[in-house]
Each structure stands twice: as C-alpha cells, then as structure tokens.
Design an enzyme around this catalytic site. Structure first.
Site, PDB file in Angstrom:
ATOM      1  N   LYS A  68       2.167   1.066  -5.327  1.00 47.43           N
ATOM      2  CA  LYS A  68       1.876   0.443  -4.029  1.00 47.43           C
ATOM      3  C   LYS A  68       1.876   1.410  -2.841  1.00 47.43           C
ATOM      4  CE  LYS A  68       0.951  -2.428  -6.212  1.00 47.43           C
ATOM      5  NZ  LYS A  68      -0.497  -2.650  -6.238  1.00 47.43           N
ATOM      6  N   GLY A  70      -0.769   3.269  -2.232  1.00 46.92           N
ATOM      7  CA  GLY A  70      -2.162   3.554  -1.886  1.00 46.92           C
ATOM      8  C   GLY A  70      -2.910   4.268  -3.003  1.00 46.92           C
ATOM      9  N   THR A  71      -2.431   4.087  -4.234  1.00 42.92           N
ATOM     10  CA  THR A  71      -3.053   4.737  -5.395  1.00 42.92           C
ATOM     11  C   THR A  71      -4.541   4.412  -5.498  1.00 42.92           C
ATOM     12  OG1 THR A  71      -0.968   4.070  -6.446  1.00 42.92           O
ATOM     13  CG2 THR A  71      -2.584   5.191  -7.826  1.00 42.92           C
ATOM     14  N   THR A  72      -4.861   3.136  -5.315  1.00 42.47           N
ATOM     15  CA  THR A  72      -6.255   2.692  -5.472  1.00 42.47           C
ATOM     16  C   THR A  72      -7.169   3.466  -4.520  1.00 42.47           C
ATOM     17  OG1 THR A  72      -5.255   0.504  -5.791  1.00 42.47           O
ATOM     18  CG2 THR A  72      -7.656   0.594  -5.606  1.00 42.47           C
ATOM     19  N   TRP A  73      -6.692   3.625  -3.305  1.00 39.02           N
ATOM     20  CA  TRP A  73      -7.450   4.338  -2.272  1.00 39.02           C
ATOM     21  C   TRP A  73      -7.655   5.807  -2.673  1.00 39.02           C
ATOM     22  CZ3 TRP A  73      -5.076   5.820   3.122  1.00 39.02           C
ATOM     23  CH2 TRP A  73      -6.087   6.228   3.993  1.00 39.02           C
ATOM     24  N   HIS A 132       2.514   7.175 -12.722  1.00 31.46           N
ATOM     25  CA  HIS A 132       3.640   6.852 -11.827  1.00 31.46           C
ATOM     26  C   HIS A 132       4.900   7.587 -12.301  1.00 31.46           C
ATOM     27  CE1 HIS A 132       1.570   3.854  -9.548  1.00 31.46           C
ATOM     28  NE2 HIS A 132       1.604   2.890 -10.438  1.00 31.46           N
ATOM     29  N   ARG A 154       4.341   6.576   0.459  1.00 34.53           N
ATOM     30  CA  ARG A 154       4.184   5.674   1.599  1.00 34.53           C
ATOM     31  C   ARG A 154       5.574   5.320   2.068  1.00 34.53           C
ATOM     32  NH1 ARG A 154       1.048  -0.148   0.975  1.00 34.53           N
ATOM     33  NH2 ARG A 154       0.549  -0.403   3.187  1.00 34.53           N
ATOM     34  N   SER A 162       4.553  -4.364  -0.023  1.00 30.74           N
ATOM     35  CA  SER A 162       3.333  -4.404  -0.825  1.00 30.74           C
ATOM     36  C   SER A 162       3.672  -4.729  -2.294  1.00 30.74           C
ATOM     37  CB  SER A 162       2.623  -3.054  -0.717  1.00 30.74           C
ATOM     38  OG  SER A 162       1.419  -3.064  -1.422  1.00 30.74           O
ATOM     39  N   ARG A 286      -4.806  -5.881  -0.286  1.00 28.71           N
ATOM     40  CA  ARG A 286      -4.148  -6.963   0.449  1.00 28.71           C
ATOM     41  C   ARG A 286      -4.472  -6.796   1.926  1.00 28.71           C
ATOM     42  NH1 ARG A 286       0.904  -8.268   2.788  1.00 28.71           N
ATOM     43  NH2 ARG A 286       1.367  -6.040   2.716  1.00 28.71           N
TER      44      ARG A 286
HETATM   45  P1  A3P Z   1      -0.762  -3.594   1.141  1.00 30.31           P
HETATM   46  O1  A3P Z   1      -0.167  -4.491   0.108  1.00 30.31           O
HETATM   47  O2  A3P Z   1       0.231  -3.145   2.160  1.00 30.31           O
HETATM   48  O3  A3P Z   1      -1.982  -4.145   1.765  1.00 30.31           O
HETATM   49  P2  A3P Z   1      -1.654   0.783  -4.863  1.00 30.31           P
HETATM   50  O4  A3P Z   1      -3.084   1.107  -4.816  1.00 30.31           O
HETATM   51  O5  A3P Z   1      -0.782   1.989  -5.022  1.00 30.31           O
HETATM   52  O6  A3P Z   1      -1.379  -0.302  -5.820  1.00 30.31           O
HETATM   53  O7  A3P Z   1      -1.267   0.278  -3.413  1.00 30.31           O
HETATM   54  C1  A3P Z   1      -1.812  -0.941  -2.924  1.00 30.31           C
HETATM   55  C2  A3P Z   1      -1.737  -0.894  -1.423  1.00 30.31           C
HETATM   56  O8  A3P Z   1      -2.794  -0.044  -0.928  1.00 30.31           O
HETATM   57  C3  A3P Z   1      -1.985  -2.267  -0.833  1.00 30.31           C
HETATM   58  O9  A3P Z   1      -1.248  -2.253   0.394  1.00 30.31           O
HETATM   59  C4  A3P Z   1      -3.474  -2.244  -0.613  1.00 30.31           C
HETATM   60  O10 A3P Z   1      -3.931  -3.199   0.302  1.00 30.31           O
HETATM   61  C5  A3P Z   1      -3.660  -0.820  -0.098  1.00 30.31           C
HETATM   62  N1  A3P Z   1      -5.030  -0.339  -0.258  1.00 30.31           N
HETATM   63  C6  A3P Z   1      -5.904  -0.600  -1.272  1.00 30.31           C
HETATM   64  N2  A3P Z   1      -7.059   0.008  -1.046  1.00 30.31           N
HETATM   65  C7  A3P Z   1      -6.952   0.668   0.129  1.00 30.31           C
HETATM   66  C8  A3P Z   1      -7.849   1.481   0.886  1.00 30.31           C
HETATM   67  N3  A3P Z   1      -9.090   1.698   0.497  1.00 30.31           N
HETATM   68  N4  A3P Z   1      -7.386   2.009   2.056  1.00 30.31           N
HETATM   69  C9  A3P Z   1      -6.127   1.775   2.455  1.00 30.31           C
HETATM   70  N5  A3P Z   1      -5.238   1.002   1.784  1.00 30.31           N
HETATM   71  C10 A3P Z   1      -5.647   0.458   0.622  1.00 30.31           C
END
Ligand code: A3P
Length: 320
Positions: A68, A70-73, A132, A154, A162, A286
């Site tokens: 959580k 910002g891995t996806t980003w 992770h 983060r 998150s 989210r």
């Molecule tokens: P929130 O729940 O605070 O919105 P992970 O990717 O590590 O699982 O983390 C998920 C968090 O990254 C979530 O935070 C999600 O909304 C946020 N996130 C996903 N894609 C993003 C992007 N492109 N830019 C910034 N934050 C992003």
C-alpha cells in the site's frame, strides 16, 4: 514448542545458500506476531532460486515496497520507463490493457498465493520483478549480482489507512469488515504480512545509504510533490536517463500522465478486470492522495505512530 518446531521447519525449507535464520531474530519476530510470511517468503524466493535454478541477473530490476505504499503506480512507471523504445506510441501501450501487477509480478505471491510457477523465460531483459520481502530475507544472488533495487515507501499513517481499506475490500463479505482500532493495534505491534513496517523501511534505507548505486530509496509523498524530478532520478539510476530530445518532446510528462492515478483508474481493465489471483483490479485504486489519514486516525493514534517512528528511526536520519 510451536516456535522451535517452526524455526527448524523454516530453516529446512530455506535454500542452503541463504544460510539458516538466526534463532534470536526469528524469536523476536515470533513474539511480535510477525514470523510466518517473513521467513516463509524468504524460502519462497529461495525456491525459485534453488529449485528452478534461477538466480538474479545483473540486469534485473527489483521493485520493493511495503504493501500500500504505491506499488501499482511505481510498477506502471518502471514498466513504461524501461520499455519506452519498444512501446513508443503511448496510445497503443501495453499498460492500457493490462493492470501493472500483471506486467510486473510479485514472484512470491505468484508462487504462494496463485500457486503458479512464473515462466521466467518469457521475461524480456531487463526483467522487472516486485517483492514485499524485507531486506534481510532477500536471496543472496540479488545482493551479489549487479541487479538494481528500487524501494518505495509511504508515510505510515497513509500506508495504514490504505491497508485497512484494501484488507476490507478483499475480505469475504461473510466475515464482516475489520475494525480500524483492532488492525491499527496490530500494525503498531508490527503484525504485517511482510514484517513490521518500520523495520522494513529501515532495512532498505540503510542499504540505500551504504550502496546508493544498488538501492534507490523513494518516498510516495516526494514523488507526488515533484514527480518530474523523481522520474528523472529513477531513469538515471536505472541507467536509462531521458535524452534532451525526449525531454523536449515531453516524454517525461507523457509517462506521468499515462501512469497517473486518474488515467490508470479510468481504464476499462482497471475498472472491471481481475488479477489471476481473483482480486479486482479496482481494489488497487482508491484515492491516491497524501494525507487521507486525517479522515480516519484519532490524535492518539497519530501520536502512537509518531512515537514508534521516533524510536525506530532514531539516528537513521529518516523522517516522514
Ligand atoms: P490509497 O488507498 O491511499 O488511495 P499499492 O499499489 O502499494 O497497493 O498501494 C495502493 C495505494 O496507491 C492506494 O492508496 C492507491 O489509491 C494508490 N495508487 C494507485 N495507483 C496510483 C497512482 N497511479 N498514483 C498514485 N497513487 C496510486
């Protein structure tokens, strides 16, 4: 007896190249409730390493995060940066039809949760993986090779909030939601899937100071605040800096737009698609903001997190 049995079992599973876990370390983790994933995940990556004859290549890039953060980003950003000559037309980009987690897999989750042995021959060079795992559980070949580690963290408040939302989204409805107070207490005690949050961050922070060419340490908040600077830093670290021509053509801005929260979360694949593990892609998007914790945590909760951070990070120079 449970602990001793567990300790012996996990040492049996660990590949010999890792060396055995030290009883005192594992005992400490066991006492705060954090043993199973921490040690077994190490064994799992070791399985890939030992059983399938796979070792880290010099060109590999490993993205490491706590869940959580910002891995996806960052998976999206890394994939686009590294493949920008192959997919030069951003309107036809693979990212438009695939969730970043399918493009940059978590090896241990593929093996453990999805029960699939990833076909590593299908990866083009440089291979992009994510994990992770805490620093201390990384397979030896990762540290011995010239592969690069990109670490993203983060602030603990937003990470926790998150995580709480995510866990409730993926919990079977029949179990009912977790109570924020309960999971907060566990988070503070270090009961997390990949070990205590602060130790995770500290492990990679220290390594990034000792080996800056090996580990790049990034913060979600700083990336949000100054995305261009950090994108360029990342490309430089990976040895694929943006050329003057690319900068003039606006490639950096275009990558940021492609990987932005608004853009990714509006794609059909991320609105309605699912990962092979069955999770809905939309669970990974989210709000994507800094400071949402203010809407959920009490002053006492914040004080507790600040105090833990001060204790854990004392003398490390690390702050959120
Ligand atoms: P929130 O729940 O605070 O919105 P992970 O990717 O590590 O699982 O983390 C998920 C968090 O990254 C979530 O935070 C999600 O909304 C946020 N996130 C996903 N894609 C993003 C992007 N492109 N830019 C910034 N934050 C992003």
């Amino acid at each position: 007896d449970t602990f001793v049995s567990f300790h012996h079992f996990s040492n049996k599973l660990r590949p010999p190249s890792f060396g055995p876990n030290i009883l005192e370390d594992v005992f400490d983790m066991f006492c705060i409730g954090s043993v199973p994933m921490w040690t077994l995940l190490g064994s799992c990556v070791g399985l890939l390493e030992g059983e399938f004859g796979e070792t880290s290549k010099n060109t590999d890039i490993l993205l490491v995060t706590t869940p959580k953060s910002g891995t996806t980003w960052l998976k999206a950003i890394l994939f686009v940066i590294e493949n920008r000559t192959r997919y030069a037309d951003m309107n036809q980009h693979l990212l438009l039809a695939n969730n970043p987690h399918d493009l940059v897999p978590f090896l241990e989750l593929k093996l453990y949760v999805d029960k699939q042995v990833p076909d590593l021959t299908s990866f083009t060079s440089p291979r992009l993986f994510a994990t992770h795992l805490p620093f201390s559980s990384l397979p030896e070949s990762v540290m011995c090779s010239a592969s690069k580690l990109v670490y993203l963290c983060r602030n603990p408040m937003d990470t926790f909030v998150s995580l709480h939302h995510f866990a409730n989204k993926i919990r079977p409805p029949s179990l009912g939601p977790n109570r924020l107070e309960d999971v907060f207490d566990m988070f503070c005690k270090g009961v997390c899937i990949c070990g205590p949050f602060w130790d995770h961050v500290l492990g990679y922070w220290k390594e990034s100071l000792e080996k800056p060419q090996k580990v790049l340490f990034l913060k979600y908040e700083e990336m949000k605040e100054e995305p261009i600077i950090h994108l360029k830093r990342l490309a430089e670290f990976l040895g694929c800096s943006f050329s003057l021509e690319e900068e003039t053509l606006g490639v950096v801005d275009e990558i940021l737009r492609l990987c932005s929260f608004d853009h990714l979360s509006s794609l059909e694949v991320n609105k309605n698609g699912k990962l092979s593990s069955g999770e809905e892609n939309k669970a990974y998007f989210r709000r994507g903001e800094v400071g949402d914790w203010k809407n959920y945590l009490t002053d006492e909760m914040v004080d507790r997190l600040v105090q833990i951070g001060e204790q854990k990070f004392v003398e490390s120079g690390l702050k959120f």
